[in-house]
Scaffold this motif. Structure first.
Motif, PDB file in Angstrom:
ATOM      1  N   LYS A  95       0.834  -1.203   0.000  1.00 54.58           N
ATOM      2  CA  LYS A  95       0.000   0.000   0.000  1.00 54.58           C
ATOM      3  C   LYS A  95       0.866   1.249   0.000  1.00 54.58           C
ATOM      4  O   LYS A  95       1.852   1.339   0.730  1.00 54.58           O
ATOM      5  CB  LYS A  95      -0.903  -0.005   1.240  1.00 54.58           C
ATOM      6  CG  LYS A  95      -1.869   1.157   1.317  1.00 54.58           C
ATOM      7  CD  LYS A  95      -2.675   1.103   2.604  1.00 54.58           C
ATOM      8  CE  LYS A  95      -1.833   1.452   3.806  1.00 54.58           C
ATOM      9  NZ  LYS A  95      -2.636   1.583   5.049  1.00 54.58           N
ATOM     10  N   ALA A  96       0.491   2.225  -0.832  1.00 56.51           N
ATOM     11  CA  ALA A  96       1.176   3.517  -0.807  1.00 56.51           C
ATOM     12  C   ALA A  96       0.878   4.216   0.513  1.00 56.51           C
ATOM     13  O   ALA A  96      -0.213   4.083   1.075  1.00 56.51           O
ATOM     14  CB  ALA A  96       0.716   4.375  -1.983  1.00 56.51           C
ATOM     15  N   MET A  97       1.847   4.972   1.015  1.00 55.27           N
ATOM     16  CA  MET A  97       1.679   5.620   2.310  1.00 55.27           C
ATOM     17  C   MET A  97       2.564   6.853   2.403  1.00 55.27           C
ATOM     18  O   MET A  97       3.411   7.103   1.544  1.00 55.27           O
ATOM     19  CB  MET A  97       2.026   4.646   3.440  1.00 55.27           C
ATOM     20  CG  MET A  97       3.465   4.164   3.428  1.00 55.27           C
ATOM     21  SD  MET A  97       3.854   3.041   4.818  1.00 55.27           S
ATOM     22  CE  MET A  97       2.791   1.645   4.460  1.00 55.27           C
ATOM     23  N   THR A  98       2.361   7.628   3.466  1.00 57.85           N
ATOM     24  CA  THR A  98       3.227   8.766   3.738  1.00 57.85           C
ATOM     25  C   THR A  98       4.462   8.299   4.497  1.00 57.85           C
ATOM     26  O   THR A  98       4.440   7.293   5.212  1.00 57.85           O
ATOM     27  CB  THR A  98       2.494   9.825   4.573  1.00 57.85           C
ATOM     28  OG1 THR A  98       1.997   9.212   5.771  1.00 57.85           O
ATOM     29  CG2 THR A  98       1.342  10.432   3.794  1.00 57.85           C
ATOM     30  N   ALA A  99       5.544   9.051   4.337  1.00 57.44           N
ATOM     31  CA  ALA A  99       6.792   8.730   5.023  1.00 57.44           C
ATOM     32  C   ALA A  99       7.600  10.006   5.191  1.00 57.44           C
ATOM     33  O   ALA A  99       7.319  11.032   4.563  1.00 57.44           O
ATOM     34  CB  ALA A  99       7.592   7.696   4.231  1.00 57.44           C
ATOM     35  N   LEU A 100       8.590   9.935   6.048  1.00 61.53           N
ATOM     36  CA  LEU A 100       9.559  11.013   6.208  1.00 61.53           C
ATOM     37  C   LEU A 100      10.906  10.516   5.705  1.00 61.53           C
ATOM     38  O   LEU A 100      11.363   9.447   6.113  1.00 61.53           O
ATOM     39  CB  LEU A 100       9.682  11.425   7.676  1.00 61.53           C
ATOM     40  CG  LEU A 100       8.457  12.083   8.314  1.00 61.53           C
ATOM     41  CD1 LEU A 100       8.674  12.231   9.813  1.00 61.53           C
ATOM     42  CD2 LEU A 100       8.175  13.438   7.683  1.00 61.53           C
ATOM     43  N   GLU A 101      11.532  11.273   4.816  1.00 58.09           N
ATOM     44  CA  GLU A 101      12.877  10.902   4.395  1.00 58.09           C
ATOM     45  C   GLU A 101      13.879  11.478   5.389  1.00 58.09           C
ATOM     46  O   GLU A 101      13.799  12.651   5.760  1.00 58.09           O
ATOM     47  CB  GLU A 101      13.195  11.406   2.995  1.00 58.09           C
ATOM     48  CG  GLU A 101      14.567  10.933   2.519  1.00 58.09           C
ATOM     49  CD  GLU A 101      14.834  11.170   1.048  1.00 58.09           C
ATOM     50  OE1 GLU A 101      15.835  10.639   0.538  1.00 58.09           O
ATOM     51  OE2 GLU A 101      14.029  11.891   0.412  1.00 58.09           O
TER      52      GLU A 101
END
Length: 237
Positions: free
Chosen positions: A113-119
């Motif tokens: 599933k596509a999701m939000t993340a922090l690089e």
């Protein structure tokens, strides 16, 4: 502007995505676990997987590396309004950082599933197991895989389990430096492991969804870290 508004709703969801704490001994007592996130590396970049929803009605410019076996795709996302402070937890050391650098990601090794993340941009010699929201004092204990014994296999064949466990697909891990033993069994339709806890050869208890990754002590409280579909679920042990 439309993307920013839609993303704000996704961000609200992302701050709530961390699974609620479970208690191995029963009861809702003691401090609530802080939000914990899986850390994933893709294409030589490192991400803290927040798990929030990606806007469905917007055109997102996904990019991947066609020459890599890692089919992860990454896209730009609006930066956070304020930096999120994170504690990066590893077996050797812990350090804190803060970032606004949010992206959209389809982390194929952790979740479909596509999701939000922090690089994030850790130091070259950092070994990071998880990230925890806020500033904390932590220690990490890795797991050691062991072969399941005949007693464990017989236990998994108990017809009382619903759904039934696959006794041919049992994994046992010991927590280094403790008497905890973790039994992960498969059998659910979605392929997510069910994990049981045992101490000093006693009877297993629990039945928590997720694959064990290790044990983290946060500000003096110990949690088993379980992961399912890229989301961390802590269990106080």
């Amino acid at each position: 502007m439309k993307l920013a508004i839609t993303f704000l709703a996704a961000l609200v969801a992302s701050t709530q995505i961390a699974a609620p704490i479970a208690h191995a001994c029963g009861g809702d007592y003691g401090p609530r676990a802080p939000a914990m996130f899986l850390v994933a590396a893709h294409h030589d970049r490192v991400f803290v997987l927040l798990g929030g929803a990606v806007p469905e009605r917007e055109t997102i410019a996904w990019k991947g590396d066609e020459m890599s076996f890692d089919r992860t795709q990454i896209a730009k996302a609006p930066a956070l309004g304020s930096a999120m402070e994170l504690t990066l937890v590893g077996p050797r050391r812990t350090r804190t950082m803060a970032t606004k650098n949010q992206v959209f990601i389809t982390p194929v090794h952790e979740s479909r599933k596509a999701m939000t993340a922090l690089e994030i941009f850790p130091k070259a010699d950092d070994t990071i197991r998880i990230a925890i929201e806020g500033k904390h004092v932590t220690t990490w204990q890795d797991l050691e895989s062991v072969a399941p014994g005949l007693e464990t296999i017989a236990w998994a064949q108990n017809p009382g389990f619903s759904p039934p466990l696959d006794s041919t697909n049992i994994y046992v891990d010991k927590v280094k430096g403790s008497d905890l033993e973790l039994i992960s069994a498969y059998g659910s339709a979605d392929g997510v492991a069910t994990t049981y806890i045992r101490t000093a050869g006693g009877k297993p208890w629990g039945g928590y969804r997720g694959t064990p990754r290790g044990v983290v002590t946060v500000d003096g409280v110990r949690y088993l870290v379980l992961v399912a579909n890229g989301i961390v679920s802590p269990v106080r042990v």
